[in-house]
Design a protein around this motif. Sequence first.
Motif, PDB file in Angstrom:
ATOM      1  N   ARG A 133       0.896  -1.256  -0.098  1.00 42.24           N
ATOM      2  CA  ARG A 133      -0.023  -0.117   0.065  1.00 42.24           C
ATOM      3  C   ARG A 133       0.964   1.277  -0.137  1.00 42.24           C
ATOM      4  O   ARG A 133       0.426   2.221  -0.793  1.00 42.24           O
ATOM      5  CB  ARG A 133      -0.885   0.173   1.135  1.00 42.24           C
ATOM      6  CG  ARG A 133      -1.949  -1.144   1.176  1.00 42.24           C
ATOM      7  CD  ARG A 133      -2.939  -0.858   2.376  1.00 42.24           C
ATOM      8  NE  ARG A 133      -3.938   0.355   1.952  1.00 42.24           N
ATOM      9  CZ  ARG A 133      -5.432   0.242   2.508  1.00 42.24           C
ATOM     10  NH1 ARG A 133      -5.655  -0.890   3.278  1.00 42.24           N
ATOM     11  NH2 ARG A 133      -5.929   1.312   1.944  1.00 42.24           N
TER      12      ARG A 133
ATOM     13  N   ILE B 130      -8.404  -0.149 -10.194  1.00 40.30           N
ATOM     14  CA  ILE B 130      -8.515  -1.206  -9.052  1.00 40.30           C
ATOM     15  C   ILE B 130      -7.029  -1.259  -8.296  1.00 40.30           C
ATOM     16  O   ILE B 130      -7.259  -1.444  -6.966  1.00 40.30           O
ATOM     17  CB  ILE B 130      -8.491  -2.683  -9.782  1.00 40.30           C
ATOM     18  CG1 ILE B 130      -9.890  -2.692 -10.437  1.00 40.30           C
ATOM     19  CG2 ILE B 130      -8.667  -3.756  -8.504  1.00 40.30           C
ATOM     20  CD1 ILE B 130     -10.152  -3.980 -11.115  1.00 40.30           C
TER      21      ILE B 130
ATOM     22  N   PHE C 178      -7.673   2.163  -5.994  1.00 40.75           N
ATOM     23  CA  PHE C 178      -8.771   2.352  -5.169  1.00 40.75           C
ATOM     24  C   PHE C 178      -9.321   0.901  -4.773  1.00 40.75           C
ATOM     25  O   PHE C 178     -10.393   1.000  -4.226  1.00 40.75           O
ATOM     26  CB  PHE C 178      -9.750   3.293  -5.749  1.00 40.75           C
ATOM     27  CG  PHE C 178      -9.185   4.482  -6.241  1.00 40.75           C
ATOM     28  CD1 PHE C 178      -8.573   5.367  -5.334  1.00 40.75           C
ATOM     29  CD2 PHE C 178      -9.240   4.642  -7.699  1.00 40.75           C
ATOM     30  CE1 PHE C 178      -8.101   6.836  -5.850  1.00 40.75           C
ATOM     31  CE2 PHE C 178      -8.451   5.847  -8.027  1.00 40.75           C
ATOM     32  CZ  PHE C 178      -8.046   6.981  -7.089  1.00 40.75           C
ATOM     33  N   GLY C 179      -8.936  -0.015  -5.103  1.00 38.50           N
ATOM     34  CA  GLY C 179      -9.532  -1.463  -4.823  1.00 38.50           C
ATOM     35  C   GLY C 179      -9.237  -2.275  -3.519  1.00 38.50           C
ATOM     36  O   GLY C 179      -9.663  -3.085  -3.328  1.00 38.50           O
ATOM     37  N   TRP C 180      -8.119  -1.434  -2.472  1.00 35.05           N
ATOM     38  CA  TRP C 180      -7.789  -2.030  -1.405  1.00 35.05           C
ATOM     39  C   TRP C 180      -9.029  -2.141  -0.410  1.00 35.05           C
ATOM     40  O   TRP C 180      -9.920  -1.355  -0.389  1.00 35.05           O
ATOM     41  CB  TRP C 180      -6.872  -1.143  -0.684  1.00 35.05           C
ATOM     42  CG  TRP C 180      -5.679  -0.825  -1.360  1.00 35.05           C
ATOM     43  CD1 TRP C 180      -5.273   0.308  -2.008  1.00 35.05           C
ATOM     44  CD2 TRP C 180      -4.611  -1.536  -1.438  1.00 35.05           C
ATOM     45  NE1 TRP C 180      -4.096   0.120  -2.742  1.00 35.05           N
ATOM     46  CE2 TRP C 180      -3.456  -0.885  -2.253  1.00 35.05           C
ATOM     47  CE3 TRP C 180      -4.274  -3.012  -1.040  1.00 35.05           C
ATOM     48  CZ2 TRP C 180      -2.420  -1.545  -2.571  1.00 35.05           C
ATOM     49  CZ3 TRP C 180      -3.029  -3.658  -1.518  1.00 35.05           C
ATOM     50  CH2 TRP C 180      -2.063  -2.740  -2.113  1.00 35.05           C
ATOM     51  N   ASN C 181      -9.286  -3.512  -0.037  1.00 35.28           N
ATOM     52  CA  ASN C 181     -10.502  -3.620   1.032  1.00 35.28           C
ATOM     53  C   ASN C 181     -11.805  -3.701   0.289  1.00 35.28           C
ATOM     54  O   ASN C 181     -12.761  -3.828   0.968  1.00 35.28           O
ATOM     55  CB  ASN C 181     -10.414  -2.758   2.279  1.00 35.28           C
ATOM     56  CG  ASN C 181      -9.142  -2.906   2.915  1.00 35.28           C
ATOM     57  OD1 ASN C 181      -8.441  -4.007   2.911  1.00 35.28           O
ATOM     58  ND2 ASN C 181      -8.714  -1.812   3.511  1.00 35.28           N
ATOM     59  N   ARG C 182     -11.673  -3.815  -1.072  1.00 36.47           N
ATOM     60  CA  ARG C 182     -13.057  -3.747  -1.916  1.00 36.47           C
ATOM     61  C   ARG C 182     -13.059  -4.709  -2.746  1.00 36.47           C
ATOM     62  O   ARG C 182     -14.285  -5.210  -3.305  1.00 36.47           O
ATOM     63  CB  ARG C 182     -13.178  -2.239  -2.631  1.00 36.47           C
ATOM     64  CG  ARG C 182     -13.275  -1.014  -2.084  1.00 36.47           C
ATOM     65  CD  ARG C 182     -13.456   0.128  -2.840  1.00 36.47           C
ATOM     66  NE  ARG C 182     -13.727   1.358  -1.968  1.00 36.47           N
ATOM     67  CZ  ARG C 182     -12.814   2.256  -1.433  1.00 36.47           C
ATOM     68  NH1 ARG C 182     -11.692   1.993  -1.502  1.00 36.47           N
ATOM     69  NH2 ARG C 182     -13.334   3.330  -0.834  1.00 36.47           N
ATOM     70  N   VAL C 183     -11.994  -5.449  -3.124  1.00 33.24           N
ATOM     71  CA  VAL C 183     -11.981  -6.646  -3.888  1.00 33.24           C
ATOM     72  C   VAL C 183     -11.124  -7.609  -3.074  1.00 33.24           C
ATOM     73  O   VAL C 183     -10.208  -7.248  -2.238  1.00 33.24           O
ATOM     74  CB  VAL C 183     -11.446  -6.218  -5.364  1.00 33.24           C
ATOM     75  CG1 VAL C 183     -12.297  -5.396  -5.967  1.00 33.24           C
ATOM     76  CG2 VAL C 183      -9.876  -5.844  -5.255  1.00 33.24           C
TER      77      VAL C 183
ATOM     78  N   HIS D  48      -6.760  -8.030  -6.409  1.00 33.97           N
ATOM     79  CA  HIS D  48      -5.912  -7.043  -6.491  1.00 33.97           C
ATOM     80  C   HIS D  48      -4.478  -7.095  -6.834  1.00 33.97           C
ATOM     81  O   HIS D  48      -3.858  -6.396  -7.646  1.00 33.97           O
ATOM     82  CB  HIS D  48      -5.922  -6.487  -4.957  1.00 33.97           C
ATOM     83  CG  HIS D  48      -5.468  -4.910  -5.077  1.00 33.97           C
ATOM     84  ND1 HIS D  48      -3.950  -4.415  -4.873  1.00 33.97           N
ATOM     85  CD2 HIS D  48      -6.114  -3.665  -4.893  1.00 33.97           C
ATOM     86  CE1 HIS D  48      -3.794  -3.240  -4.916  1.00 33.97           C
ATOM     87  NE2 HIS D  48      -5.090  -2.634  -4.926  1.00 33.97           N
TER      88      HIS D  48
END
Length: 459
Positions: free
Chosen positions: A52, A112, A115-120, A125
């Motif tokens: 991250r 992705i 902005f995909g951290w903890n969302r996919v 990822h």
Amino acid sequence: MDTEVLARIQFAFTVAYHYIYPPLSIGLGLLLVIFESLYLRTRKESYHLLARFWTRIFALTFGIGVVTGIVMEFEFGTNWAVYSRYVGDVFGSALAAEGIFAFALESGFLGILLFGWNRVPAWVHLVSTIGVFLGSMFSAIWIVVANSWQQTPAGFHIVGEGLDARAEITDFWAMVFNPSSVDRLLHVWLGAFLAGAFLVLSVHAWYLVKGRYVEISRQAFGIALGVATFFSLAQLASGHKSAEGVAHNQPAKLAAMEGHFKASAPADLYLFGWVDADSETVSGVRIPGGLSFLLDYDTETPVTGLRAFPKADRPGQVNAVFQFYHIMIGIGMLLIGLTLYSSWLYWRGSLFDKKWLLWIFVAAVLLPQIANQVGWFTAEMGRQPWVVYGLLRTSEAFSQVVTANQILFSLILFFLIYTLLFVLFLYLLNKKIKHGPYDEGNEADRPLTREISEVITGK
């Protein structure tokens, strides 16, 4: 200065500035793939934090790299109209392929990644990170292919005459796999991997010197050191292969790189020196017959020198080509020595006790960048007086209607804007580095488990 010189200076400035960022993006992309792969395999949050943190820095370098690269395409049309007409079919094909195979891949996964951290899911990822990394590598492919075609043209024929002449592709894959493209592409990729690895090494060495984020920095430093050691050795082999290609395809360039003037004679290998082009002599420390040995494993093998070519067909700045080339070689050998010695200390468990060595790594972030820059200077200045080797001279390629004053004015503006961008880049980079992988509070190095917990809970 005349129009040609100013046009060359302007393009060299914009390319050199732009080339700070793409190698970092490619190199950091590789490290991001490694960090995320380790996280997916081990589920250690330290690797997740590293991924991250370095994604934020990757986004910064990627963004500025895109912005600064756009200007060069406009310069082709404004300052180098004859050149643009001549190579338009070749460059158009390569840039179109870059858009299809590189930009589409990068843009498809970049959102992705950022902005995909903890969302996919973590594996999704990781796939997006690999996609962005491959996209940056594919982008380098088509840029290097287009530039390599200028060095060693293939797969084309000439249509028209005089100022209306242009190269038209007859074999797309022969153009792509022209005699120098593969060697030069590998060399560029390896230089990019080193640039990214040494940025990671520099930042985490600074953390270790300051006693901040010690545990996570030791992990990151060890991984980046392994990457840097492997690719610095690989770059040595790649450089040798590239030099063999230059000897075969562009002998005048190789002669300038080593200051070799005799038309056909065994050639020495200079460790360092100074070229006097007027007297056609070189003073410095040399290995007799060294270049001949590297090319043919025989110190008596004749090598084509600059006197074999008319003066009008020789590089105009022989000493500059010589110096840039030897700076690149010197840095390459220094990186090999530094990484091998540090790897030995790392496996002995004593590397992090040597604060002086960590300070060297803090500063060593500049070395791959300098080597990448002077390597391009060597390639481009060594190709002169040709903009397309053996076909189109640089003196014939610039726009006939653009004046020197117009180019000078735009050059000054570019210098001011790019300087502001560079200051902004350094400011934001410094801010992100000072912030670190996670918030510190008022303590120098809090327990890793506590910091991880705060990142996960958002407290």
